[in-house]
Scaffold this motif. Structure first.
Motif, PDB file in Angstrom:
ATOM      1  N   ARG A   1       0.606  -1.234  -0.192  1.00 12.42           N
ATOM      2  CA  ARG A   1       0.047  -0.016  -0.070  1.00 12.42           C
ATOM      3  C   ARG A   1       0.977   0.949   0.002  1.00 12.42           C
ATOM      4  NH1 ARG A   1      -2.823  -3.079   3.758  1.00 12.42           N
ATOM      5  NH2 ARG A   1      -2.015  -2.027   5.440  1.00 12.42           N
ATOM      6  N   LYS A   2       2.076   0.876   0.418  1.00 17.54           N
ATOM      7  CA  LYS A   2       3.137   2.319   0.568  1.00 17.54           C
ATOM      8  C   LYS A   2       3.949   2.080  -0.618  1.00 17.54           C
ATOM      9  CE  LYS A   2       4.514   1.256   4.774  1.00 17.54           C
ATOM     10  NZ  LYS A   2       5.156   1.197   5.941  1.00 17.54           N
ATOM     11  N   GLY A   3       3.734   1.480  -1.557  1.00 13.40           N
ATOM     12  CA  GLY A   3       4.594   1.274  -2.601  1.00 13.40           C
ATOM     13  C   GLY A   3       5.657   0.427  -2.380  1.00 13.40           C
ATOM     14  N   GLY A   4       5.641  -0.334  -1.302  1.00 13.63           N
ATOM     15  CA  GLY A   4       6.513  -1.486  -1.016  1.00 13.63           C
ATOM     16  C   GLY A   4       7.594  -1.019   0.013  1.00 13.63           C
ATOM     17  N   ASP A   5       7.569   0.227   0.265  1.00  8.72           N
ATOM     18  CA  ASP A   5       8.794   0.632   1.151  1.00  8.72           C
ATOM     19  C   ASP A   5       8.627   0.029   2.519  1.00  8.72           C
ATOM     20  OD1 ASP A   5      10.561   2.351   2.131  1.00  8.72           O
ATOM     21  OD2 ASP A   5       9.215   4.086   2.925  1.00  8.72           O
ATOM     22  N   LEU A   6       9.864  -0.382   2.672  1.00  3.42           N
ATOM     23  CA  LEU A   6       9.853  -1.171   4.087  1.00  3.42           C
ATOM     24  C   LEU A   6      10.975  -0.410   5.213  1.00  3.42           C
ATOM     25  CD1 LEU A   6      11.290  -4.727   2.823  1.00  3.42           C
ATOM     26  CD2 LEU A   6       8.904  -3.900   3.883  1.00  3.42           C
ATOM     27  N   GLY A   7      11.541   0.860   4.581  1.00  2.00           N
ATOM     28  CA  GLY A   7      12.000   1.598   5.436  1.00  2.00           C
ATOM     29  C   GLY A   7      13.445   1.198   5.654  1.00  2.00           C
ATOM     30  N   TRP A   8      14.247   1.904   6.599  1.00  4.91           N
ATOM     31  CA  TRP A   8      15.549   1.272   6.906  1.00  4.91           C
ATOM     32  C   TRP A   8      15.585   0.178   7.749  1.00  4.91           C
ATOM     33  CZ3 TRP A   8      19.514   3.756   4.654  1.00  4.91           C
ATOM     34  CH2 TRP A   8      19.181   4.808   4.149  1.00  4.91           C
ATOM     35  N   PHE A   9      16.558  -0.913   7.792  1.00  3.04           N
ATOM     36  CA  PHE A   9      16.854  -1.860   8.270  1.00  3.04           C
ATOM     37  C   PHE A   9      18.452  -2.261   8.477  1.00  3.04           C
ATOM     38  CE2 PHE A   9      15.290  -3.310   4.465  1.00  3.04           C
ATOM     39  CZ  PHE A   9      16.410  -4.336   3.923  1.00  3.04           C
ATOM     40  N   GLY A  10      18.440  -2.904   9.434  1.00  4.91           N
ATOM     41  CA  GLY A  10      20.042  -3.286   9.711  1.00  4.91           C
ATOM     42  C   GLY A  10      20.087  -4.891   9.742  1.00  4.91           C
ATOM     43  N   LYS A  11      21.275  -5.308   9.768  1.00  7.22           N
ATOM     44  CA  LYS A  11      21.382  -6.876   9.779  1.00  7.22           C
ATOM     45  C   LYS A  11      20.811  -7.471  10.795  1.00  7.22           C
ATOM     46  CE  LYS A  11      25.172  -7.409   6.808  1.00  7.22           C
ATOM     47  NZ  LYS A  11      25.315  -8.186   5.911  1.00  7.22           N
ATOM     48  N   GLY A  12      20.259  -8.711  10.366  1.00  9.60           N
ATOM     49  CA  GLY A  12      19.376  -9.239  11.595  1.00  9.60           C
ATOM     50  C   GLY A  12      17.818  -9.030  11.692  1.00  9.60           C
ATOM     51  N   MET A  13      17.525  -8.018  11.058  1.00 11.42           N
ATOM     52  CA  MET A  13      16.101  -7.568  11.096  1.00 11.42           C
ATOM     53  C   MET A  13      15.136  -8.227  10.058  1.00 11.42           C
ATOM     54  SD  MET A  13      16.614  -3.533  11.841  1.00 11.42           S
ATOM     55  CE  MET A  13      15.084  -2.997  12.011  1.00 11.42           C
ATOM     56  N   MET A  14      15.768  -8.809   8.961  1.00 10.98           N
ATOM     57  CA  MET A  14      14.870  -9.545   8.105  1.00 10.98           C
ATOM     58  C   MET A  14      15.631 -11.072   7.769  1.00 10.98           C
ATOM     59  SD  MET A  14      12.975  -7.237   6.592  1.00 10.98           S
ATOM     60  CE  MET A  14      12.957  -5.360   6.530  1.00 10.98           C
ATOM     61  N   VAL A  15      14.617 -11.767   7.038  1.00 15.12           N
ATOM     62  CA  VAL A  15      15.086 -13.213   6.907  1.00 15.12           C
ATOM     63  C   VAL A  15      16.440 -13.005   6.294  1.00 15.12           C
ATOM     64  CG1 VAL A  15      12.751 -14.158   7.167  1.00 15.12           C
ATOM     65  CG2 VAL A  15      13.544 -13.428   4.654  1.00 15.12           C
ATOM     66  N   LYS A  16      17.281 -14.251   6.348  1.00 15.53           N
ATOM     67  CA  LYS A  16      18.470 -14.361   5.745  1.00 15.53           C
ATOM     68  C   LYS A  16      18.389 -13.966   4.224  1.00 15.53           C
ATOM     69  CE  LYS A  16      22.613 -16.987   5.529  1.00 15.53           C
ATOM     70  NZ  LYS A  16      23.224 -15.937   4.693  1.00 15.53           N
ATOM     71  N   GLU A  17      17.721 -14.831   3.451  1.00 16.92           N
ATOM     72  CA  GLU A  17      17.819 -14.604   2.087  1.00 16.92           C
ATOM     73  C   GLU A  17      17.461 -13.088   1.533  1.00 16.92           C
ATOM     74  OE1 GLU A  17      15.979 -18.684   2.878  1.00 16.92           O
ATOM     75  OE2 GLU A  17      15.684 -16.486   3.740  1.00 16.92           O
ATOM     76  N   PHE A  18      16.587 -12.366   2.014  1.00 19.92           N
ATOM     77  CA  PHE A  18      15.921 -10.953   1.731  1.00 19.92           C
ATOM     78  C   PHE A  18      17.476 -10.165   2.230  1.00 19.92           C
ATOM     79  CE2 PHE A  18      14.139  -6.981   2.158  1.00 19.92           C
ATOM     80  CZ  PHE A  18      13.157  -7.124   1.310  1.00 19.92           C
ATOM     81  N   GLU A  19      17.845 -10.496   3.501  1.00 15.54           N
ATOM     82  CA  GLU A  19      18.932  -9.463   3.971  1.00 15.54           C
ATOM     83  C   GLU A  19      20.036  -9.495   3.052  1.00 15.54           C
ATOM     84  OE1 GLU A  19      21.425 -10.418   7.689  1.00 15.54           O
ATOM     85  OE2 GLU A  19      19.569  -9.261   8.258  1.00 15.54           O
ATOM     86  N   ASP A  20      20.419 -10.940   2.671  1.00 16.74           N
ATOM     87  CA  ASP A  20      21.804 -11.198   1.892  1.00 16.74           C
ATOM     88  C   ASP A  20      21.660 -10.425   0.463  1.00 16.74           C
ATOM     89  OD1 ASP A  20      22.874 -12.937   3.719  1.00 16.74           O
ATOM     90  OD2 ASP A  20      22.307 -14.727   2.713  1.00 16.74           O
TER      91      ASP A  20
END
Length: 93
Positions: free
Chosen positions: A45-64
């Motif tokens: 709904r926000k155009g897909g924006d997830l904002g800022w994130f650091g290591k360890g905040m998303m699932v591994k494949e997405f983060e990599d």
């Protein structure tokens, strides 16, 4: 300071759907509009924006995928437990 990434994504259920959306992006369609239309994630709904994130905040494949890309890059499809993501990097710090 630890590295942070800002990303938007489009989450869909199949690899075929993700590849179809990538083709639309490659032909010049707008990422945010496609996210609003196709993404199964509430962030769509926000155009897909997830904002800022650091290591360890998303699932591994997405983060990599996110941390190995540069500003403006669109990458995917990336398969996770949630489905298939097309990821657009909108910031690094």
């Amino acid at each position: 300071m630890a590295k942070k990434v800002r990303a938007s994504h489009i989450l869909v259920n199949s690899e075929k759907e993700a590849k179809d959306i990538l083709a639309k992006l490659n032909s010049g369609e707008n990422f945010e509009e496609l996210a609003k239309k196709y993404s199964t994630c509430p962030s769509g709904r926000k155009g897909g924006d997830l904002g800022w994130f650091g290591k360890g905040m998303m699932v591994k494949e997405f983060e990599d995928a996110s941390f190995s890309a540069k500003d403006g890059d669109v990458t995917g499809p990336v398969k996770t437990q949630f489905g298939y993501h097309i990821i657009k990097i909108t910031g690094n710090k």
